[in-house]
Motif scaffolding. Structure first.
Motif, PDB file in Angstrom:
ATOM      1  N   THR A  38       0.855  -1.195   0.000  1.00  0.00           N
ATOM      2  CA  THR A  38       0.000   0.000   0.000  1.00  0.00           C
ATOM      3  C   THR A  38       0.888   1.241   0.000  1.00  0.00           C
ATOM      4  N   GLY A  39       0.324   2.346  -0.399  1.00  0.00           N
ATOM      5  CA  GLY A  39       1.100   3.597  -0.390  1.00  0.00           C
ATOM      6  C   GLY A  39       0.169   4.783  -0.452  1.00  0.00           C
ATOM      7  N   ARG A  40       0.708   5.924  -0.003  1.00  0.00           N
ATOM      8  CA  ARG A  40      -0.079   7.162  -0.089  1.00  0.00           C
ATOM      9  C   ARG A  40       0.697   8.141  -0.963  1.00  0.00           C
ATOM     10  N   TYR A  41      -0.010   8.723  -1.938  1.00  0.00           N
ATOM     11  CA  TYR A  41       0.648   9.578  -2.927  1.00  0.00           C
ATOM     12  C   TYR A  41      -0.007  10.949  -2.983  1.00  0.00           C
ATOM     13  N   ASP A  42       0.819  11.956  -3.373  1.00  0.00           N
ATOM     14  CA  ASP A  42       0.277  13.300  -3.583  1.00  0.00           C
ATOM     15  C   ASP A  42      -0.479  13.382  -4.896  1.00  0.00           C
TER      16      ASP A  42
END
Ligand SMILES: Cc1cc2nc3c(=O)[nH]c(=O)nc-3n(C[C@H](O)[C@H](O)[C@H](O)COP(=O)(O)OP(=O)(O)OC[C@H]3O[C@@H](n4cnc5c(N)ncnc54)[C@H](O)[C@@H]3O)c2cc1C
Length: 419
Positions: free
Chosen positions: A166-170
């Motif tokens: 999983t990841g969080r991106y701008d």
């Protein structure tokens, strides 16, 4: 302000955008996920006239592309016996024209490879300049992975990919082609499907060994019941075959849901016995390993972004590929992602609308269903070729007319090697 960016798709647009983003700010952290286990380099000739070449030039690839351009000698219309009916020369792709054979075509494999290598080279240059080999920014390609979940709030986009990570991106960029899953996840299945405007043209592309003594002339054969075959050799060792059919919609639509062998069978069923060298081409289809078939359509979606997810290339502006990179890359400066995506979407809209507009009756004329329709098409081609109408129109056009109509905007802050 450096951003954490996910690009979905390492086809044509994904790697090109990654390069632009690194020019804009080397501190961006860029991840590109590609569903295929390696670069997907299948495909035939792509047209890089209009905005394509100027963009490649801006990212410093003008010289690299020159030796890769396909040298075709023109286009010939042929009848069911292979007799030449009309012949057109190669035109200057720098001008605004609609001719098929121009001097600005490149094999998809060459373009995809070149853009991918250019992105890696740019990253190496940045790291080398930094000295220690380590900088704040990064570029990472993740092959064999696909996006499976997407949710967003005002500050970021949460992603889960097929490997479970999983990841969080701008910012998330959908560069995953016409069937974009990213578009489906961000806009919803219904809105995504509704954006696809099918033109009812079923196309298959593949390559096969070139016959001995065959020249570099593209050949186009039309048969009744809206079927045509385009064969292209250029200066390449393999023959490219394009089958275009505006018929048997149900058969093809069903076949696309099935394995490649079944899709080939559907095209064989529709094309068998239509004349010219069709038997040889169908044998080539059976033996090829790069067969690709789909229904041609246009994506019509406005605006081209939702929150922090933006569509580029075929995912959002099919059928034209290279528009808008400049706007998009610029957008990340100052971290006003929403405002910048809005600006990108608005600037890209007018040229996309124009390119998607089809002249009334064009499809019917190009894909005649009756013998008389085929006769009319072939004779129109003969008249145009005999009177050299294409050359007259071409001469009357100003040089580099394409770029004049929709110029690529100048963005000094992108720090491109060539402006
Ligand atoms: C195999 C192939 C062959 C083609 N052949 C031709 C041709 O002969 N003639 C022509 O005019 N156009 C062809 N095209 C389309 C052409 O490449 C595009 O019209 C154009 O270059 C725009 O490129 P793009 O980067 O938007 O999309 P594409 O070049 O289609 O690239 C999209 C990339 O995204 C990847 N992808 C798809 N779904 C996911 C996912 N869920 N997760 C991660 N990655 C994903 C794909 O594997 C692909 O590498 C082909 C495309 C492909 C994929």
């Amino acid at each position: 302000m450096p951003l954490n960016i996910l690009i979905v798709g390492a086809g044509v647009c994904g790697p090109a955008l990654a390069t632009l983003l690194m020019h804009a700010d080397p501190r961006h952290k860029i991840t590109v996920v590609e569903r295929a286990p390696t670069l997907r380099i299948a495909g035939q000739q792509l047209d890089v006239k209009a905005q394509g070449l100027p963009i490649l030039q801006k990212i410093g690839l003008k010289d690299a592309i020159k030796p890769l351009l396909v040298a075709e000698t023109g286009l010939q219309f042929v009848d069911a016996k292979g007799k030449s009916l009309a012949e057109f020369g190669v035109t200057d792709g720098g001008k605004r024209n609609y001719s098929l054979s121009t001097d600005r075509e490149i094999m998809r494999s060459d373009l995809v490879n070149m853009l991918y290598e250019a992105s890696l080279k740019r990253r190496r240059e940045i790291d080398d300049l930094a000295g220690s080999g380590k900088t704040e920014g990064s570029l990472k390609y993740e092959f064999g992975k696909s996006i499976v979940e997407l949710s967003q709030d005002d500050d970021g986009v949460d992603i889960r990919i097929s490997s479970g990570e999983t990841g969080r991106y701008d910012l998330v960029v959908a560069a995953d082609g016409q069937g974009s899953r990213t578009r489906r996840l961000a806009w919803g299945a219904e809105a995504s499907a509704a954006a696809f405007d099918y033109l009812g043209i079923h196309a298959a592309y593949y390559s096969m060994p070139r016959a001995e003594g065959e020249g570099g002339m593209a050949k186009w054969f039309n048969a009744p019941d809206s079927r045509s075959i385009l064969m292209r050799n250029g200066d390449r060792p393999m023959t490219q075959v394009y089958l275009f059919a505006r018929t048997n919609a149900e058969l093809f639509q069903q076949a696309y849901k099935e394995p490649i062998a079944r899709q080939k069978e559907a095209f064989r069923q529709v094309y068998a016995g239509i004349g010219w060298e069709t038997d040889r081409f169908l044998q080539g289809m059976d033996e090829c390993d790069d067969f690709y078939a789909h229904e041609i359509g246009q994506i019509k979606i406005d605006p081209l972004y939702k929150g922090r997810v933006v569509l580029v290339g075929d995912a959002g502006i099919l059928p034209r590929a290279l528009h808008g990179y400049g706007h998009d890359a610029r957008s990340h400066r100052g971290n006003h992602v929403g405002l910048a995506l809005k600006a990108y979407s608005e600037v890209v809209r007018p040229p996309v609308d124009e390119y998607q507009r089809l002249a009334p009756g064009l499809l019917r004329a190009m894909f005649p269903s009756s013998r008389i329709g085929v006769w009319l098409l072939q004779n129109t081609a003969w008249v145009l070729a005999s009177l050299k109408v294409d050359q007259l129109i071409h001469k009357a056009l100003p040089a580099e007319n394409n770029d004049g109509k929709w110029p690529i905007p100048e963005y000094p802050e992108l720090n491109l090697p060539v402006s």
